[in-house]
Design a protein around this motif. Structure first.
Motif, mmCIF file in Angstrom:
data_model
loop_
_atom_site.group_PDB
_atom_site.id
_atom_site.type_symbol
_atom_site.label_atom_id
_atom_site.label_comp_id
_atom_site.label_asym_id
_atom_site.label_seq_id
_atom_site.Cartn_x
_atom_site.Cartn_y
_atom_site.Cartn_z
ATOM 1 N N PRO A 120 44.922 41.078 45.615
ATOM 2 C CA PRO A 120 43.484 40.776 45.373
ATOM 3 C C PRO A 120 42.652 41.584 44.337
ATOM 4 O O PRO A 120 42.967 42.769 44.550
ATOM 5 C CB PRO A 120 42.885 40.603 46.944
ATOM 6 C CG PRO A 120 44.176 40.862 47.737
ATOM 7 C CD PRO A 120 45.247 41.487 46.999
ATOM 8 N N ILE A 121 41.823 40.914 43.731
ATOM 9 C CA ILE A 121 40.811 41.757 42.885
ATOM 10 C C ILE A 121 39.666 42.004 43.519
ATOM 11 O O ILE A 121 38.670 41.261 43.972
ATOM 12 C CB ILE A 121 40.678 40.676 41.523
ATOM 13 C CG1 ILE A 121 41.724 40.386 40.992
ATOM 14 C CG2 ILE A 121 39.701 41.524 40.461
ATOM 15 C CD1 ILE A 121 41.625 39.583 39.579
ATOM 16 N N GLN A 122 39.565 43.231 43.962
ATOM 17 C CA GLN A 122 38.264 43.508 44.887
ATOM 18 C C GLN A 122 37.005 43.389 43.934
ATOM 19 O O GLN A 122 36.904 43.868 42.788
ATOM 20 C CB GLN A 122 38.451 45.109 45.353
ATOM 21 C CG GLN A 122 39.796 45.216 46.067
ATOM 22 C CD GLN A 122 39.863 46.596 46.807
ATOM 23 O OE1 GLN A 122 38.930 47.248 47.002
ATOM 24 N NE2 GLN A 122 40.909 46.993 47.447
ATOM 25 N N LEU A 151 44.150 34.912 33.766
ATOM 26 C CA LEU A 151 43.365 34.171 34.316
ATOM 27 C C LEU A 151 43.229 34.508 35.796
ATOM 28 O O LEU A 151 43.922 35.071 36.304
ATOM 29 C CB LEU A 151 43.559 32.529 34.331
ATOM 30 C CG LEU A 151 44.044 32.128 33.028
ATOM 31 C CD1 LEU A 151 44.913 30.613 33.164
ATOM 32 C CD2 LEU A 151 42.747 31.938 32.150
ATOM 33 N N ALA A 152 41.816 34.535 36.127
ATOM 34 C CA ALA A 152 41.494 34.843 37.806
ATOM 35 C C ALA A 152 41.516 33.534 38.464
ATOM 36 O O ALA A 152 41.199 32.409 38.152
ATOM 37 C CB ALA A 152 40.149 35.008 37.658
ATOM 38 N N ILE A 153 42.382 33.343 39.466
ATOM 39 C CA ILE A 153 42.864 32.423 40.267
ATOM 40 C C ILE A 153 42.180 32.458 41.590
ATOM 41 O O ILE A 153 42.231 33.425 42.475
ATOM 42 C CB ILE A 153 44.416 32.362 40.662
ATOM 43 C CG1 ILE A 153 45.033 32.259 39.223
ATOM 44 C CG2 ILE A 153 44.701 30.970 41.482
ATOM 45 C CD1 ILE A 153 44.630 31.063 38.403
ATOM 46 N N THR A 213 43.086 36.175 42.577
ATOM 47 C CA THR A 213 44.072 36.959 42.165
ATOM 48 C C THR A 213 44.437 36.732 40.656
ATOM 49 O O THR A 213 43.622 36.094 40.030
ATOM 50 C CB THR A 213 45.344 36.423 42.730
ATOM 51 O OG1 THR A 213 45.443 34.910 42.782
ATOM 52 C CG2 THR A 213 45.281 36.737 44.328
ATOM 53 N N THR A 214 45.479 37.418 39.892
ATOM 54 C CA THR A 214 45.627 37.181 38.447
ATOM 55 C C THR A 214 46.788 36.539 38.331
ATOM 56 O O THR A 214 47.970 36.891 38.507
ATOM 57 C CB THR A 214 45.672 38.734 37.921
ATOM 58 O OG1 THR A 214 44.709 39.448 38.298
ATOM 59 C CG2 THR A 214 45.738 38.734 36.375
ATOM 60 N N LEU A 215 46.554 35.646 37.003
ATOM 61 C CA LEU A 215 47.759 34.756 36.797
ATOM 62 C C LEU A 215 47.984 35.266 35.041
ATOM 63 O O LEU A 215 47.061 35.271 34.414
ATOM 64 C CB LEU A 215 47.403 33.267 36.565
ATOM 65 C CG LEU A 215 48.788 32.376 36.454
ATOM 66 C CD1 LEU A 215 49.842 32.386 37.337
ATOM 67 C CD2 LEU A 215 48.199 30.936 36.028
ATOM 68 N N THR A 216 48.998 35.716 34.924
ATOM 69 C CA THR A 216 49.086 36.238 33.408
ATOM 70 C C THR A 216 50.325 35.382 32.647
ATOM 71 O O THR A 216 51.458 34.872 33.254
ATOM 72 C CB THR A 216 50.061 37.664 33.369
ATOM 73 O OG1 THR A 216 49.108 38.491 34.236
ATOM 74 C CG2 THR A 216 50.219 38.238 31.899
#
Length: 214
Positions: A38-40, A64-66, A51-54
């Protein structure tokens, strides 16, 4: 006393995203990694952390932020000539916010895949007497002569390149569609096309209908 109008509540089923549910096929030269860490974010509940998609490909990478309610399903091809498939879903299609983000998320992922594998290109045409562009500072600055007393200098952001095959024609290229189109719009604002003399900065095949002078 003002009478309030009454509105009937809709009882129809929610409309599902036709764009969101369409699978994305992508070449094996493209890799996609979903980091579930998780991106706090301050002042946001932990259950809403993104979360992060690369997405990586021959031309570079994008992240991208998911949203937490977006679910990704991967089907990896075993045949070296076949394509991988990514399916985008949501946890609850009765929630309006989730439905609205479903198609948007799918489109952003698809744009990223196209960007890292094929790239995006925007052409700018400088139409006007003496209008011209050159590259400076190791081709990281566009210097434009647009009829002002001084040249207009525009720094290229990381990930975007510019070529000038002709003095009055610029070509912007990059892996991020939004970044490339926003830069093109930023440049155009210095000389928007005007309908009387039909001069200005035109994007791609843009045209403008000529108006007669008053």
């Amino acid at each position: 006393t003002r009478q309030l109008s009454s509105r009937a509540l809709s009882t129809s089923a929610p409309v599902l995203s036709h764009v969101g549910r369409k699978p994305i096929a992508y070449a094996q030269e493209v890799s996609i990694e979903h980091d579930l860490t998780p991106i706090q974010t301050p002042r946001i509940p932990s259950e809403l952390y993104n979360t992060t998609l690369t997405v990586r490909g021959p031309l570079g990478k994008q992240q991208l932020a998911i949203k937490p309610f977006v679910k990704l399903g991967f089907t990896l091809a075993t045949d070296p000539t076949a394509e991988h498939v990514l399916e985008v879903g949501i946890t609850d299609d009765s929630v309006k916010q989730q439905r609205s983000m479903w198609g948007t998320t799918r489109a952003l992922i698809n744009n990223a895949i196209v960007g890292v594998s094929e790239g995006y290109r925007v052409q700018l045409r400088l139409v006007g007497v003496g209008y011209r562009g050159t590259l400076e500072n190791n081709e990281r600055t566009i210097a434009l002569k647009l009829g002002y007393a001084h040249p207009v200098n525009i720094e290229l952001p990381e990930g975007v390149t510019c070529s000038i095959p002709q003095p009055n024609r610029l070509i912007l290229q990059g892996v991020d569609l939004q970044q490339v189109t926003e830069l093109a719009a930023c440049i155009q604002r210095w000389r928007k096309p005007e309908p009387y003399n039909q001069k200005g900065i035109f994007i791609n095949d843009e045209t403008i209908k000529k108006k007669e002078g008053k």
